[in-house]
Design an enzyme around this catalytic site. Structure first.
Site, PDB file in Angstrom:
ATOM      1  N   TRP A  14      -8.976   2.003   0.049  1.00 24.97           N
ATOM      2  CA  TRP A  14      -9.129   1.083   1.191  1.00 24.97           C
ATOM      3  C   TRP A  14     -10.458   0.342   1.153  1.00 24.97           C
ATOM      4  O   TRP A  14     -10.610  -0.688   1.797  1.00 24.97           O
ATOM      5  CB  TRP A  14      -8.974   1.839   2.520  1.00 24.97           C
ATOM      6  CG  TRP A  14      -7.547   1.945   2.960  1.00 24.97           C
ATOM      7  CD1 TRP A  14      -6.775   3.065   2.968  1.00 24.97           C
ATOM      8  CD2 TRP A  14      -6.701   0.888   3.451  1.00 24.97           C
ATOM      9  NE1 TRP A  14      -5.508   2.774   3.423  1.00 24.97           N
ATOM     10  CE2 TRP A  14      -5.430   1.447   3.731  1.00 24.97           C
ATOM     11  CE3 TRP A  14      -6.882  -0.483   3.676  1.00 24.97           C
ATOM     12  CZ2 TRP A  14      -4.368   0.683   4.233  1.00 24.97           C
ATOM     13  CZ3 TRP A  14      -5.809  -1.230   4.169  1.00 24.97           C
ATOM     14  CH2 TRP A  14      -4.587  -0.646   4.439  1.00 24.97           C
ATOM     15  N   ARG A  40       0.250   9.513  13.376  1.00 27.55           N
ATOM     16  CA  ARG A  40       1.058   8.675  12.475  1.00 27.55           C
ATOM     17  C   ARG A  40       1.494   9.388  11.193  1.00 27.55           C
ATOM     18  O   ARG A  40       1.132  10.510  10.924  1.00 27.55           O
ATOM     19  CB  ARG A  40       0.275   7.417  12.110  1.00 27.55           C
ATOM     20  CG  ARG A  40      -1.062   7.628  11.413  1.00 27.55           C
ATOM     21  CD  ARG A  40      -1.651   6.257  11.079  1.00 27.55           C
ATOM     22  NE  ARG A  40      -2.943   6.348  10.418  1.00 27.55           N
ATOM     23  CZ  ARG A  40      -4.118   6.389  11.045  1.00 27.55           C
ATOM     24  NH1 ARG A  40      -4.163   6.389  12.371  1.00 27.55           N
ATOM     25  NH2 ARG A  40      -5.238   6.462  10.360  1.00 27.55           N
ATOM     26  N   ASP A  41       2.268   8.645  10.419  1.00 31.39           N
ATOM     27  CA  ASP A  41       2.708   8.997   9.059  1.00 31.39           C
ATOM     28  C   ASP A  41       3.602  10.244   9.034  1.00 31.39           C
ATOM     29  O   ASP A  41       3.315  11.232   8.339  1.00 31.39           O
ATOM     30  CB  ASP A  41       1.489   9.198   8.130  1.00 31.39           C
ATOM     31  CG  ASP A  41       0.539   8.015   8.177  1.00 31.39           C
ATOM     32  OD1 ASP A  41       0.989   6.929   8.551  1.00 31.39           O
ATOM     33  OD2 ASP A  41      -0.645   8.191   7.853  1.00 31.39           O
ATOM     34  N   SER A  83       3.483   3.792   7.927  1.00 24.14           N
ATOM     35  CA  SER A  83       4.025   4.744   6.948  1.00 24.14           C
ATOM     36  C   SER A  83       4.932   5.830   7.526  1.00 24.14           C
ATOM     37  O   SER A  83       4.842   6.169   8.710  1.00 24.14           O
ATOM     38  CB  SER A  83       2.878   5.417   6.198  1.00 24.14           C
ATOM     39  OG  SER A  83       2.317   4.456   5.343  1.00 24.14           O
ATOM     40  N   GLN A  98       4.687   0.468   2.107  1.00 25.24           N
ATOM     41  CA  GLN A  98       4.022  -0.435   3.026  1.00 25.24           C
ATOM     42  C   GLN A  98       3.940  -1.797   2.365  1.00 25.24           C
ATOM     43  O   GLN A  98       3.488  -1.923   1.218  1.00 25.24           O
ATOM     44  CB  GLN A  98       2.606   0.072   3.337  1.00 25.24           C
ATOM     45  CG  GLN A  98       2.594   1.259   4.254  1.00 25.24           C
ATOM     46  CD  GLN A  98       2.942   0.849   5.675  1.00 25.24           C
ATOM     47  OE1 GLN A  98       2.096   0.376   6.410  1.00 25.24           O
ATOM     48  NE2 GLN A  98       4.189   1.044   6.073  1.00 25.24           N
ATOM     49  N   ASN A 124       0.840  -1.209   0.000  1.00 30.66           N
ATOM     50  CA  ASN A 124       0.000   0.000   0.000  1.00 30.66           C
ATOM     51  C   ASN A 124       0.870   1.252   0.000  1.00 30.66           C
ATOM     52  O   ASN A 124       1.685   1.380  -0.926  1.00 30.66           O
ATOM     53  CB  ASN A 124      -1.157  -0.038   1.010  1.00 30.66           C
ATOM     54  CG  ASN A 124      -0.819  -0.342   2.435  1.00 30.66           C
ATOM     55  OD1 ASN A 124      -0.513  -1.459   2.770  1.00 30.66           O
ATOM     56  ND2 ASN A 124      -0.874   0.665   3.290  1.00 30.66           N
ATOM     57  N   ASP A 125       0.735   2.161   0.938  1.00 35.93           N
ATOM     58  CA  ASP A 125       1.338   3.502   0.827  1.00 35.93           C
ATOM     59  C   ASP A 125       2.814   3.523   0.383  1.00 35.93           C
ATOM     60  O   ASP A 125       3.619   2.748   0.898  1.00 35.93           O
ATOM     61  CB  ASP A 125       1.329   4.217   2.178  1.00 35.93           C
ATOM     62  CG  ASP A 125       0.052   4.059   2.950  1.00 35.93           C
ATOM     63  OD1 ASP A 125      -0.903   3.489   2.430  1.00 35.93           O
ATOM     64  OD2 ASP A 125       0.026   4.512   4.113  1.00 35.93           O
TER      65      ASP A 125
END
Ligand code: DQQ
Length: 472
Positions: free
Chosen positions: A267, A130-131, A72, A35, A18-19
């Protein structure tokens, strides 16, 4: 070639991507970490490229550890110390909380040493924290980190990459809050000699086409606080398709270019895609530029175009030129067939009007067996539509659909650029003022592409089509 595997968009050999993470240019290489969910163990996968279009997969870079899974984040070149620094979010095993970890690499991202004091940054209350995107803020000579903190962006500052202090937050009352904000990015862009700051956030539901999508803000950043230059209720979307998420930009890209890549997915149906043994693929790399409102209201807007390095993938080319594209003998629809049937192509077409625009025109991609993908423009309403309702396998209820975007038909010409790559489509209108990215899963080995027009006449349709191959 496995079914649906893109030819020139990055995809993992197996398991779930993913990311994009840790995008950094360092010593001649563009790094693309991502990810990488390998049987529920979340890593950073790794690939490098020297030209943004040919990617080499490398061994995984960051592995889950005793603290948590590796979610991430970003990477910067710490030139003073001859190393790369990666910032990532721990999804902690024990507490279920999110915190930030740091790792260093002294061998251009091939191996990593996690910081002994990890996690280096925690938040006492926020469950969504996050991220981290870290960048060097030239004006204050500090490192800045922007994080997602639920429905706002949080800013932290540091002198040494290891110790971080809280600076400010942005978001309350601004833009869309239909979902949680994720994967923020903040960077400067210049237009007409004026410096603006762009804050990008992914939002995990409520995008124009449904589900996950991306919005951005244009404003100012003084090293501490971001200020939105647009009315706070205004929502600026980056992409009007369904499959462009968690996009972030490269740190230290040469020539000051602002290059973005995103996870071409949503998603809503990540785990349902009909691809094996891999799930997930990246968008094409886009170059972002800032322009004025393009006659669409006031204010600066981002435009996005495929990185010009796409030309290294051009294989076979054909020139298209059709004049006086007219309604034949009162028929409802006029069509002409484009020459290539490859599943990986680039189409660059210009549609010119003589007098009034026709009611509708566009592209009809016929994959056979009733599987069709449409791009249509309705000039009178300045609208365009992408329809994948019957474009192939619809493996989830939220997959099929017809999505709407803006198609400026103010002048005499509409420019349409379409990147096609087996299961991925990216549509760029009028030099990237509107972009719509969508996956499709047609069960075919080839495609017949028709240009079509209804209700009227076009003075000319011209352009180029290319077969794209990544192994040349
Ligand atoms: N995906 C990551 C999170 C991020 C989300 C986990 C966005 O860090 O917020 O895989 O797709």
């Amino acid at each position: 070639m496995e079914r649906f595997r893109p030819e020139y968009h990055f995809s993992p050999e197996a398991y779930i991507l993913n990311d994009p993470n840790g995008l950094v240019y360092y010593r001649g290489e563009y790094h693309l970490f991502h990810q990488y969910n390998i049987e529920e163990q979340i890593h950073w996968g790794h690939a490098v490229s020297q030209d943004l279009v040919h990617w080499v997969r490398l061994p995984n870079a960051l592995f889950p550890d005793e603290i948590g899974q590796i979610w991430s984040g970003s990477a910067v070149a710490d030139e003073k110390n001859h190393r790369l620094a990666a910032f990532f979010t721990y999804s902690e095993h024990r507490t279920g909380r999110q915190s930030q970890g740091l790792a260093f690499s002294y061998d251009a991202g091939r191996t990593w040493e996690k910081h002994p004091r990890n996690p280096i940054l925690t938040h006492p209350e926020k469950p969504d924290f996050r991220d981290p995107k870290v960048f060097w803020h030239e004006q204050t000579q500090k490192w800045v980190m922007v994080l997602s903190g639920g429905t706002e962006a949080l800013f932290y500052g540091s002198d040494d990459l290891e110790n971080w202090s809280y600076l400010s937050s942005f978001g309350k009352g601004h833009g869309s809050h239909a979902g949680v904000w994720e994967c923020p990015d903040l960077f400067p862009m210049e237009t007409d000699g004026e410096l603006c700051w762009i804050l990008i956030v992914s939002i995990n539901q409520g995008s124009p086409a449904g589900g996950t999508g991306m919005q951005y803000f244009v404003g100012e950043f003084d090293g501490i606080q971001f200020r939105n230059s647009n009315p706070q209720e205004e929502v600026l979307w980056l992409d009007y398709g369904k499959d462009f998420y968690a996009g972030v930009t490269w740190n230290h890209a040469p020539g000051g270019r602002r290059l973005m890549i995103a996870w071409a997915d949503n998603w809503q149906y990540r785990d349902f895609l009909p691809t094996t043994p891999f799930k997930g693929q990246m968008s094409f790399v886009r170059e972002l530029k800032l322009t004025d409102g393009n006659g669409r209201g006031t204010g600066r807007r981002l435009i996005q175009e495929p990185a010009e390095e796409i030309k290294y993938l051009h294989h076979d080319a054909a020139r298209i030129a059709v004049s006086s594209f007219d309604q034949a003998n009162g028929e409802k629809e006029t069509v002409f067939l484009l020459p290539f049937t490859y599943l990986s192509q680039e189409l660059e077409l210009e549609f010119y009007r003589g007098g009034a625009w026709p009611g509708e025109f566009g592209l009809k991609l016929d994959y056979g067996g009733g599987q069709e993908f449409y791009v249509s423009v309705e000039p009178e309403n300045n609208r365009c539509f992408v329809d994948r309702t019957h474009a192939g396998i619809n493996a989830h209820k939220d997959f099929p659909g017809r999505y709407e975007g803006y198609a400026g038909c103010r002048g005499n010409c509409l420019k349409l650029r379409l990147l096609l790559d087996n299961s991925q489509t990216e549509l760029f209108l009028n030099g990237g003022e509107t972009v719509m990215s969508n996956l499709i899963f047609p069960e075919a080995q080839k495609v017949m592409i028709n240009v079509y027009m209804r209700d009227g006449k076009l003075e000319q349709v011209k352009g180029n089509v290319y077969h794209l191959l990544a192994d040349s």
